[in-house]
Enzyme design. Structure first.
Site, short mmCIF file in Angstrom:
data_model
loop_
_atom_site.label_atom_id
_atom_site.label_comp_id
_atom_site.label_asym_id
_atom_site.label_seq_id
_atom_site.Cartn_x
_atom_site.Cartn_y
_atom_site.Cartn_z
N LYS B 22 29.53 121.61 37.31
CA LYS B 22 28.69 121.08 36.24
C LYS B 22 28.75 121.97 35.01
O LYS B 22 28.96 121.49 33.88
CB LYS B 22 27.25 120.95 36.74
CG LYS B 22 26.31 120.39 35.69
CD LYS B 22 24.88 120.27 36.21
CE LYS B 22 24.79 119.23 37.30
NZ LYS B 22 23.43 119.12 37.87
N ARG B 92 19.41 123.66 36.65
CA ARG B 92 20.08 122.86 37.68
C ARG B 92 21.12 123.69 38.41
O ARG B 92 21.76 124.55 37.83
CB ARG B 92 20.82 121.68 37.04
CG ARG B 92 19.94 120.65 36.41
CD ARG B 92 20.82 119.57 35.76
NE ARG B 92 20.18 119.00 34.63
CZ ARG B 92 19.75 117.72 34.57
NH1 ARG B 92 19.92 116.94 35.60
NH2 ARG B 92 19.16 117.26 33.50
N GLY B 101 22.70 116.13 45.47
CA GLY B 101 21.40 116.06 46.11
C GLY B 101 21.12 117.16 47.10
O GLY B 101 20.07 117.18 47.76
N MET B 103 21.04 120.50 46.45
CA MET B 103 20.30 121.67 45.94
C MET B 103 19.29 121.24 44.89
O MET B 103 19.11 120.06 44.62
CB MET B 103 21.28 122.70 45.42
CG MET B 103 22.06 123.35 46.58
SD MET B 103 23.27 124.55 46.02
CE MET B 103 24.35 123.51 45.06
N ARG B 336 31.81 114.44 35.57
CA ARG B 336 32.61 114.96 36.69
C ARG B 336 33.53 113.86 37.17
O ARG B 336 33.28 112.68 36.86
CB ARG B 336 31.70 115.44 37.82
CG ARG B 336 30.84 114.33 38.38
CD ARG B 336 29.86 114.88 39.40
NE ARG B 336 28.91 113.84 39.78
CZ ARG B 336 27.76 114.07 40.40
NH1 ARG B 336 27.38 115.30 40.68
NH2 ARG B 336 26.97 113.08 40.73
N HIS B 455 38.03 114.22 76.15
CA HIS B 455 38.80 113.06 76.58
C HIS B 455 38.46 111.84 75.75
O HIS B 455 39.34 111.14 75.23
CB HIS B 455 38.53 112.79 78.07
CG HIS B 455 39.25 111.60 78.60
ND1 HIS B 455 38.70 110.35 78.63
CD2 HIS B 455 40.52 111.47 79.06
CE1 HIS B 455 39.59 109.50 79.12
NE2 HIS B 455 40.69 110.15 79.40
N SER B 763 56.56 123.48 69.78
CA SER B 763 55.51 122.61 69.27
C SER B 763 54.19 123.32 69.52
O SER B 763 53.87 123.67 70.66
CB SER B 763 55.55 121.26 69.97
OG SER B 763 54.53 120.44 69.47
N CYS B 830 51.42 119.60 67.79
CA CYS B 830 51.00 118.36 68.45
C CYS B 830 49.56 118.45 68.92
O CYS B 830 49.10 117.60 69.66
CB CYS B 830 51.93 118.01 69.60
SG CYS B 830 51.96 119.22 70.92
N TYR B 850 57.50 119.40 61.44
CA TYR B 850 56.75 118.15 61.53
C TYR B 850 55.35 118.41 62.06
O TYR B 850 55.09 119.46 62.66
CB TYR B 850 57.47 117.13 62.41
CG TYR B 850 57.52 117.50 63.88
CD1 TYR B 850 56.45 117.19 64.73
CD2 TYR B 850 58.61 118.16 64.41
CE1 TYR B 850 56.48 117.54 66.07
CE2 TYR B 850 58.65 118.52 65.75
CZ TYR B 850 57.58 118.21 66.57
OH TYR B 850 57.61 118.56 67.89
#
Lengths: 874, 874
Positions: B22, B92, B101, B103, B336, B455, B763, B830, B850
């Protein structure tokens, strides 16, 4: 293509790693001008290649063997397979360190149908020649070609029966010739081929057999028990045969340069005339003490005595030697540093210093730390042990020997002792804290489950009680008061004996000999203290253990497990009350009952430690460990506590954990219930103030377990410091204390720099660190570690010896990171590894300040620490 | 002594970390020449110091605040506390990222008994002045001095009753003056002191209150859920008050530069004349749509529209703005980047590219990966949700919204569906493999226990089923067919609704809206694929999941958990037969039954992946997971298997583990039972040959789990390779395959160089690696992690986001060590972290090849990977 084969003249004692102990020492003796039969060594690297090449000896190595053989033939003037003057050799294993009896030996190699005739003519002794050939066929078939020895023994026995004689020596040359023919026929019948006649084939096959024997099950087990890497491999020594069985002017013997039982400085050993080595071992004829040789042939004795003393001086240690006399000429077949009892080890080491042979540091290195165990604990009488069959084997969890009546419960142990049925051995599926009283009464403890760091093992070592743990073949029926082992039933009251140093169990009463600590012990310990850099502390949870450890030279307590104090019958109710509390207020009421008891405990510990530091670890195990799980026990406890069965069951169920080792324990409990940290801090600090007021100089060290994060540590440390400082201020005294942590979670090691900003000391909890680093728990690993050993994935138990590659890497990281943010950080270890010599050496090398171990291991650790600092001075 | 306070003219948008979002944007607007009320920001560093100094504002910071205040007074020409022209400010919060909302805010600060008179005279509007003062007293007392708001509301209501009016606006200046007097009296009564009159005291106390609010429980929870570090702190913005309530020529409003729900390029928002911001929020008066302003005051509208478009172009993103009109003059209070729905995010990003404002990379960064979830799963109708009370909250384990009848078993789920009682929600204590069919039928799954990787959570994510896990407040009674929550009973058949994206649970039926995937989605995904470096694979155990994942863009399977295939009703008997086998032969017979089923599974997976790589992990869980534990179930199974109850009980007991997570599992099973590896290899290879014969191009990747040592890996790899090569040779085909390992045990990471010599790929199994590195299990940590959050030891769940400091350090070591011995090693992840954007970014940064995640997370991972590579290009 490297060099894999070395003539004796090419080697030396320094080449032990390459040539094995036996080979290197043969080279050394040869170079010292001693009478050594000629030969050569095939190196340990050839063994490694043999396995790499898929159990084959590569052609280049075979060439080198043949070349060395040819060189040797030239030196001795005999030829392999010659029909007039055949060259015969022995083929023996020889690893870097001695592994007696573990691997194979073949004698008289080079004999065949032609050479045996040559040998007969040359020696003018056909009986000797055919006897040698017969022995060779049997040994070669058995060891190299895997034809059972019994096949041949049956033939020999049949011949003796036929001739109606009792001794082998009563058979004549013709008998033996016939036996040779039968042996060869039997060999052909079984192997579907003729007995190999080409001596070069015999030789290569024999070398292979020795390499193969490196991998036999007993060798593998021996290595694992003795922490010898599989990679080392064995060398093979090929050496000209000399014969002690060529008549009464020949003979063979073994001798030590000093008495290996007592250390006394006299030649000690035995010999036999007209015999080969195996006759001495076989025990058919009784050998004579070496002192007799002096009377029978003083020139020979003098020559041997001179050689023995020369070797002792050369190697600067007691020697264990083998020799053969062939037609009046002495040959040295082997020398090595002699194995000895602990008592002898001490005396020899100290005598050698007195004689000016060794300095103190060298003398210290001559005594194996592990040997000290036997000086501090009872042992079996070796005579009484001789014929006792081992009924099963477990883990050598706590050293010493115990014999007694079997009992299955702590109550029965007390009852038996009252009834003078003494001594007793406690047998349990596994022990739990309620068994402690029984373990204290019993001479020994045997469990069916659990590893080297199981409850039974840890507690027994602390007490110095003999313990064999995890003897998984026994099936305990506690209700029935018996156990079953291999189908046999052992009842309450039956005799049983345990060897906690080897893990062996005997099904009978065996005489034990009490521990004897000589003046030599004190001398050696004083030297050890002089040369070590590591401080030695003890793990002790009660004044009794602390007193023992102090007597053994402990310089403080490195680990007091406060939860062990919680199990006493008079305090467990308050502990349970705390656990089932629903509110902070209820919990504080219960904790207020526990506080004075803990304070009293700490006062006792401080007093026994006489100003040495005392490290107190805060509550570690999950709370459910303090609650019962059986329905009946829950019912009883509920009644006692005045709550309903359902309420208590609910608490028990709520506290149940899927993986308790990875559960709500250690610092995690203190984060949830900071009031426990407040209570324990109050007890620690008030006790210290109390003792110091009476002239003490206590510096408590408060240790928070299971830390994985610096903020987690700081959260609890702030509570500890606030509580402590308020008490100190209120008492108007000065008191120094420190707050540190255990490093036992991998993440704590990885973030040790952040943690060291807050923690004043680290103590490595290598039990947990090993579990987390390997990802298996000590309770569960027992089921598969056996497969890991047999498949040679692991060579030693990571719970017994610090895994330097993995766990050790984390420890080194933690040391470096910790020092980077707190250069003067105090670093110790309090896992069970603190009492393991190899682990002590590792701790020294990575720069720890102290190791902490169970009381009876303190002397061992002092010596191991001296070894470490002598080898690698700080 | 640093600089802690900045005038708006001293800052800029780049100073967001220091001044908060802000504050930085106010500075930026000021510097763009926009109409911004004057003021200054107290920096986030001041907040950090406030906490470091023990919740005190240091004198040097107070001095800087007063200096900045004085400067501002000079600019605006008013004075704090002045009785003629008093300077009033708002105070503020403003964190680095918006926490709406969470703080505190205080308006009209600077008013006191004197200044209110000045304000009345200056504005010639006593009613306005006293209304402002009354509001200030209430807000200051509540927010800063912790005097409950209700105290004041009662006074206000009493006055309205007395005057018999309904609206606050119906009260006149005298009424309000009386109310101010009563407010101050109430304040004094409660606080035992006068309401503070010194504006400077008011200011410092207000700044403190804002700092304090950074640490309030709702802010802490918000941060944890949004992964915002506690250390950041908040800035405080002190800004001249402008008044929207000074009459009908004044007003206040909020507006977005585009529609935040759809992304449509129209100004979107609402405003009220003669009102302050809180009136808009309170909902007493209905605000008008911003389009009305154009009619009411087109000049003002045009000015605002111009500013909005300027800001959007300047920030190159849709803006969310607050404004106030004071006596006809427009003031900008905030701008913002606007929050928006996923659909809007896509449209705005793509439109901005079309408009030439952004390039593709920048547009990608405007869409949060997590937002995509809501495009792929049903959501609640926001209108229907508005008044539904949340009955409890669990973990947001699998996104989407579900409403349905409660059922407690899989069987009941099927039955309900047959009876057309549709849809259903499955409620379980925790799920197990037998529940899978029920989970597939149900719209949602609710469990009382278990974490983000339980699970239920893992399986639900795989299926794309909504799941709220670990809702620990509910007590499930499966036998009784009900659960209890806060004393209320919920029965089978009752309606329940779950929000799997927030973890919220509602006790009623709520309308859901189906997922809608627009063309914008495909456009954005195509851009993501263009700019990412990481490959995206999926975790899938069956063709159904594989098909979904392929459709979502998965480039292979990174993890097929073969054991999930074992639980099907038609194959579990063979699996159990294998487990209770006593001999190798028995086990091989059982395995031979399983092999064809596994082969069929693999064929299905290969086919669905159309030539992309498929990584198959060999058996991972301990065998006891396949056996029942309840007495009745054991009895039934024994009957089925034709063995006695005792026999089966013994096996179950033998297989019991103290810490299953640290037990006999993964590669350890394969070491003990190599025949399992042979069976699985046969299935993997035969299936690949089968598919390739029909034109496929399968390259199977065989993955061995739970490795801790290179020899351990090699032992199993040798068996795999031997088996595979024999099958390939016998089939007379060519087939490429690779054998690699998971890195999920700390020791494997520490020794990755040795392991990479043997393993062709790594992996990272970050679920287990997190457990072992932290030393707590996901099953047990639920009990204490809450305490760790509330005590700010942990700020996020390490099972949801990779712990980069600890676990990440091990991963980095493993990457470096692995590459050191195998430079071209393939590296993936994984664990469940593969679908977490922050973790994907970390994986990109450390150089993985990956990531693999559950099918419904594939799009998210594609976008996250693009973000990572745009931020830090490879």
């Amino acid at each position: 293509m490297g060099k894999y084969v070395y003539l004796f003249k090419e080697g030396s004692a320094e080449m032990r790693n390459l040539l094995g102990g036996k080979g290197a020492n043969l080279c050394e003796m040869y170079n010292l001008g001693m009478p050594v039969p000629q030969g050569f060594s095939v190196s340990t690297e050839a063994c490694t290649r043999y396995y790499q090449d898929g159990q084959l000896i590569a052609p280049d190595i075979i060439d080198q063997i043949y070349t060395a053989l040819h060189e040797t033939e030239k030196i001795v003037g005999k030829t392999f397979g010659d029909n007039k003057n055949p060259f015969l050799v022995s083929v023996r294993s020889g690893a870097r360190v001695s592994m007696p009896g573990m691997m194979d030996t073949i004698l008289n190699l080079g004999l065949n149908d032609v050479a045996v005739e040559g040998l007969a003519k040359l020696t003018n002794n056909p009986r000797f020649a055919y006897d040698s050939y017969r022995r060779f066929i049997q040994m070669f078939s058995d060891v190299v070609m895997e034809v059972e020895k019994s096949n041949f023994e049956a033939i020999l026995t049949a011949k003796k029966d036929e001739k109606n004689v009792k001794q082998d020596t009563d058979l004549d040359a013709n008998d033996l010739k016939a036996i040779v023919a039968s042996y060869k026929a039997k060999y052909k019948e079984i192997k579907k081929e003729e007995f190999p006649q080409d001596p070069k084939v015999q030789l290569i096959e024999a070398v292979k057999a020795v390499f193969r024997s490196w991998d036999n099950p007993r060798a593998n087990t021996y290595r694992r028990l003795n922490n010898i890497p599989y990679e080392w491999g064995t060398a093979v020594n090929v050496q000209q045969m000399v014969f002690g069985n060529m008549g009464e002017d020949s003979g063979t013997g073994v001798a030590f340069s000093r008495n290996p039982a007592t250390g006394e400085n006299v030649l000690y050993g035995e010999y036999l005339f007209n015999a080969q080595g195996e006759d001495v071992v076989a025990g058919i004829r009784t050998p004579k003490p070496i002192s007799e040789l002096k009377k029978e042939n003083s020139a020979l004795y003098d020559e041997f005595f001179r050689i023995a003393k020369t070797l002792e001086a050369h190697y600067r240690d007691m020697q264990d030697m083998e020799f053969t006399i062939e037609k009046g000429k002495l040959f040295m077949l082997q020398t090595r540093n002699g194995k000895r009892t602990a008592q002898a080890a001490l005396k020899v080491a100290i005598d050698l210093v007195k004689e000016g042979v060794l300095n103190e540091k060298e003398a210290l290195l001559k005594v194996e730390p592990k040997q000290l165990d036997s000086l501090l604990h009872p042992q079996f009488d070796p005579e009484a042990l001789k014929n006792a069959p081992v009924i099963t084997t477990g883990l050598n969890a706590s050293p010493g020997a115990a014999t007694g009546h079997i009992v299955f419960t702590a109550e029965k142990a007390s009852q038996f002792v009252k009834e003078k049925k003494w001594p007793v051995v406690l047998v349990r599926e596994e022990t739990s804290p309620e068994d402690i009283e029984g373990m204290f009464i019993a001479k020994g403890v045997l469990t069916a489950r659990g590893g080297m760091t199981s409850h039974a093992a840890v507690v027994a070592r602390g007490m110095g009680t003999c313990c064999v743990a995890g003897a998984s073949e026994i099936h305990v029926n506690t209700e029935g008061n018996y156990f079953i082992l291999n189908g046999k039933r052992y009842n309450e009251g039956d005799w049983i004996s345990l060897d906690g140093s080897t893990g062996r169990v005997y099904g009978e009463q065996i005489k034990t000999i009490d521990a004897t600590v000589s003046g030599d012990f004190a001398t050696l310990m004083a030297w050890a203290d002089k040369y070590r850099a590591l401080k030695i502390r003890t793990n002790a949870d009660n004044p009794r253990d602390a007193r023992v450890a102090y007597k053994f030279g402990a310089e403080g307590i490195g680990l007091c497990r406060t939860e062990h104090m919680f199990f006493d019958a008079d305090r467990i109710p308050a502990v349970r009350e705390m656990i089932i509390s629903n509110t902070l207020e209820q919990r504080q009421v219960a904790l207020a009952k526990i506080m004075p008891m803990q304070k009293k405990d700490f006062i006792g510990l401080y007093e026994e430690m006489h100003g040495f530091p005392v490290t107190i670890r805060y509550l570690d195990p999950p709370l459910h460990e303090f609650l019962p799980t059986a329905k009946e026990d829950i019912e009883n406890l509920a009644k006692t506590m005045g709550i309903t069965y359902e309420e208590l069951s609910k608490t028990v169920e709520y506290l149940h954990e899927t993986n308790p080792m990875l559960g709500h324990r250690g610092v995690r409990l203190l984060v949830t219930y900071p009031e426990i940290a407040v209570m324990q801090t109050t007890a620690v600090i008030e006790a210290a103030i109390d003792v110091n007021k009476r002239g003490g100089s206590v510096i408590p060290e408060i240790m928070i377990p299971i830390i994985c994060d610096s903020k987690e540590f700081k959260y609890v440390k702030d509570i500890v410091v606030k509580t402590a400082d308020e008490i100190i201020k209120a008492a108007g005294v000065k008191l120094t204390y420190s707050v540190g942590t255990m490093i036992e979670i991998p993440r704590a090691a990885l973030l040790a720099d952040e943690i060291a900003k807050e923690a004043e000391f680290f103590s490595f909890g290598t039990n947990d660190l090993t579990q987390m680093t390997f990802g298996f728990s000590r309770d569960d690993a027992g089921k598969f570690l056996g497969d890991y050993y047999s498949r040679k994935i692991f060579e030693s138990d990571p719970f017994a010896h610090v895994d330097t590659k993995g766990v050790g890497k984390l420890m080194q990281m933690a040391v470096q990171l910790g020092k980077s943010t707190r250069p003067d950080i105090k670093l110790g270890i309090c896992g069970e590894h603190g009492g393991d010599p190899a682990s002590v050496e590792f701790c020294h090398n990575i720069g720890l300040s102290y190791v902490s171990c169970s009381p009876f291991r303190v002397p061992l650790a002092r010596l191991a620490a001296a070894h470490a600092n002598i080898k690698n001075p700080r």
